[in-house]
Design an enzyme around this catalytic site. Structure first.
Site, PDB file in Angstrom:
ATOM      1  N   HIS A 274     -12.118  -1.596   1.141  1.00 48.81           N
ATOM      2  CA  HIS A 274     -12.654  -1.227  -0.167  1.00 48.81           C
ATOM      3  C   HIS A 274     -13.084  -2.504  -0.869  1.00 48.81           C
ATOM      4  O   HIS A 274     -12.658  -3.598  -0.516  1.00 48.81           O
ATOM      5  CB  HIS A 274     -11.640  -0.458  -1.015  1.00 48.81           C
ATOM      6  CG  HIS A 274     -10.366  -1.214  -1.292  1.00 48.81           C
ATOM      7  ND1 HIS A 274     -10.312  -2.336  -2.113  1.00 48.81           N
ATOM      8  CD2 HIS A 274      -9.098  -1.024  -0.856  1.00 48.81           C
ATOM      9  CE1 HIS A 274      -9.067  -2.783  -2.176  1.00 48.81           C
ATOM     10  NE2 HIS A 274      -8.308  -2.011  -1.413  1.00 48.81           N
TER      11      HIS A 274
ATOM     12  N   SER B 100      -4.141  -3.074   2.262  1.00 50.49           N
ATOM     13  CA  SER B 100      -5.534  -2.646   2.398  1.00 50.49           C
ATOM     14  C   SER B 100      -6.216  -3.442   3.498  1.00 50.49           C
ATOM     15  O   SER B 100      -6.187  -4.672   3.489  1.00 50.49           O
ATOM     16  CB  SER B 100      -6.292  -2.877   1.088  1.00 50.49           C
ATOM     17  OG  SER B 100      -6.081  -1.837   0.191  1.00 50.49           O
TER      18      SER B 100
ATOM     19  N   ASP C 107       6.511   5.821  11.607  1.00 51.69           N
ATOM     20  CA  ASP C 107       7.353   4.831  12.279  1.00 51.69           C
ATOM     21  C   ASP C 107       8.552   4.476  11.405  1.00 51.69           C
ATOM     22  O   ASP C 107       8.402   3.977  10.290  1.00 51.69           O
ATOM     23  CB  ASP C 107       6.529   3.580  12.577  1.00 51.69           C
ATOM     24  CG  ASP C 107       7.202   2.668  13.573  1.00 51.69           C
ATOM     25  OD1 ASP C 107       8.225   2.053  13.204  1.00 51.69           O
ATOM     26  OD2 ASP C 107       6.712   2.571  14.707  1.00 51.69           O
TER      27      ASP C 107
END
Length: 374
Positions: free
Chosen positions: A196, A339, A324
């Protein structure tokens, strides 16, 4: 060495260095939060820093769909610093003049989101230069050149002599942004990260850049995510030119791109070369993310729970859930700074994490890698 052993070593190290300062802040959204972090403006030694591009070789492979180059997923946490293409106006307010009056010399003239690029025909790119020119004007009107909605405008403003003896415009400005994110991939063209864009925290707008760098970063702590409280990665970044591993050339809504420098090529962690998965390759079910949040590059189990192939999906085309137990124990899910974490399915790089659900940090969104590569 097992993942639990790595985690034990990490916790031991953190107990000795927990007093170090941190960088991380969330950009909230009503439904979800970007897993990135960009807030603090600092001085970075970009001038004269290494700009020699490393030559990254990847193999090619043949398939029924043609020839395609391989990419190397990373998952390494990086420091990011970018300089604005001009001086961004983040707010227009008042200034107290030397007579004690509140004045707003730029009200109705400058706007939030303007980029100041010149004064009286002289190019400016830094706040210090802006302040210096204003203080030399002697209170005379100045012509300010701004970029607004991709159009250049020249506006006349008369600075105010403030109570501290400086001439001021009564605006808040910034010329850089820095923070922590994750390197997604390296290929023969350079690197991609975040998934992003870097948005200004004050205006929410995409930050227009002309230069930037990525840095080798050491994580010192992980603040686990909680309900309605995103966690974060905490690290100490050496923002010196010697620590630069890559240059940022582009900031767009799908992430940042640039090239790895020659000096930085041997400092960047990457995994094996693998093919790129198209949107049509992605399917519901098991997948992996590659992350260095433990201090080592580790594959963690995730599940793809939703796929949106529409053009409106943007950087939320993939919905996923962390399954996990080792990663959940370490972070409680997706945290700020993750991110760009690569998502891998069926031996192909298919995307990168972009957002976390603030009410359930084990869930989040990702972007298709095709979008990042375009």
């Amino acid at each position: 060495m097992s993942r639990k052993s790595y985690r034990a070593i990490l916790y031991t190290l953190l107990s000795f260095i927990s007093i170090l300062l941190v960088f991380a802040l969330v950009l909230y959204k009503e439904e979800s939060s970007q897993a990135g972090n960009y807030t603090f403006s600092i001085v970075s030694e970009l001038e004269g820093a290494d700009r020699e591009k490393a030559v990254i070789y990847s193999e090619t492979f043949g398939s029924s769909e043609g020839t395609q180059h391989l990419v190397m997923p990373s998952g390494e946490t990086i420091g990011i610093y970018v300089k604005a293409d001009g001086i961004m106006v983040v707010g227009v307010g008042t200034v107290t003049d030397n007579m004690g009056n509140n004045c707003s010399p730029c009200y109705g003239i400058l706007q939030t989101g303007d980029y100041i690029v010149g004064i009286n025909g002289q190019e400016v790119k830094e706040k210090k230069a802006l302040s210096s020119i204003l203080n030399s004007c002697g209170g005379e009107s100045v012509d300010i050149t701004v970029m607004r909605d991709n159009e250049e405008k020249t506006l006349s403003v008369t600075p105010v002599l403030a109570d501290k003896g400086n001439y001021m415009l009564g605006v808040w400005v910034k010329d850089d942004i820095s923070g922590i994110g994750t390197l997604t991939y390296i290929d023969e063209n350079g690197f991609g990260a975040l998934g992003h864009g870097i948005n200004d925290n004050d205006t929410g707008e995409l930050f227009q850049i002309y230069d930037g760098a990525i840095y080798k970063t050491s994580l010192i702590n992980i603040v686990k995510a909680g309900y309605n409280q995103p966690g974060r990665l905490e690290g100490m970044i050496d923002y010196s030119s010697a620590n630069i591993v890559g240059r940022v050339e582009d900031n767009n809504c799908y992430g940042i791109k640039g090239y790895i420098t020659k000096k930085g090529a041997n400092k960047i962690v990457g995994d094996e070369w693998m093919p790129v998965g198209t949107k049509n390759d992605v399917h519901l079910g098991s997948a992996y993310i590659l992350s260095s949040v433990s201090g080592q590059s580790v594959y963690y189990d995730v599940e793809i729970t939703g796929i949106d192939l529409s053009s409106s999906a943007g950087n939320k085309g993939i919905e996923l859930k962390i399954t996990d137990e080792d990663l959940i124990s370490l972070t409680n899910g997706i945290v700020q700074g993750m991110s760009g974490t690569p998502i891998i399915q069926d031996g192909k790089l298919i995307g990168a994490i972009t957002h976390v659900f603030v009410n359930d940090a084990t869930k989040g969104y990702g972007i298709f890698i095709e979008e990042m590569l375009e």
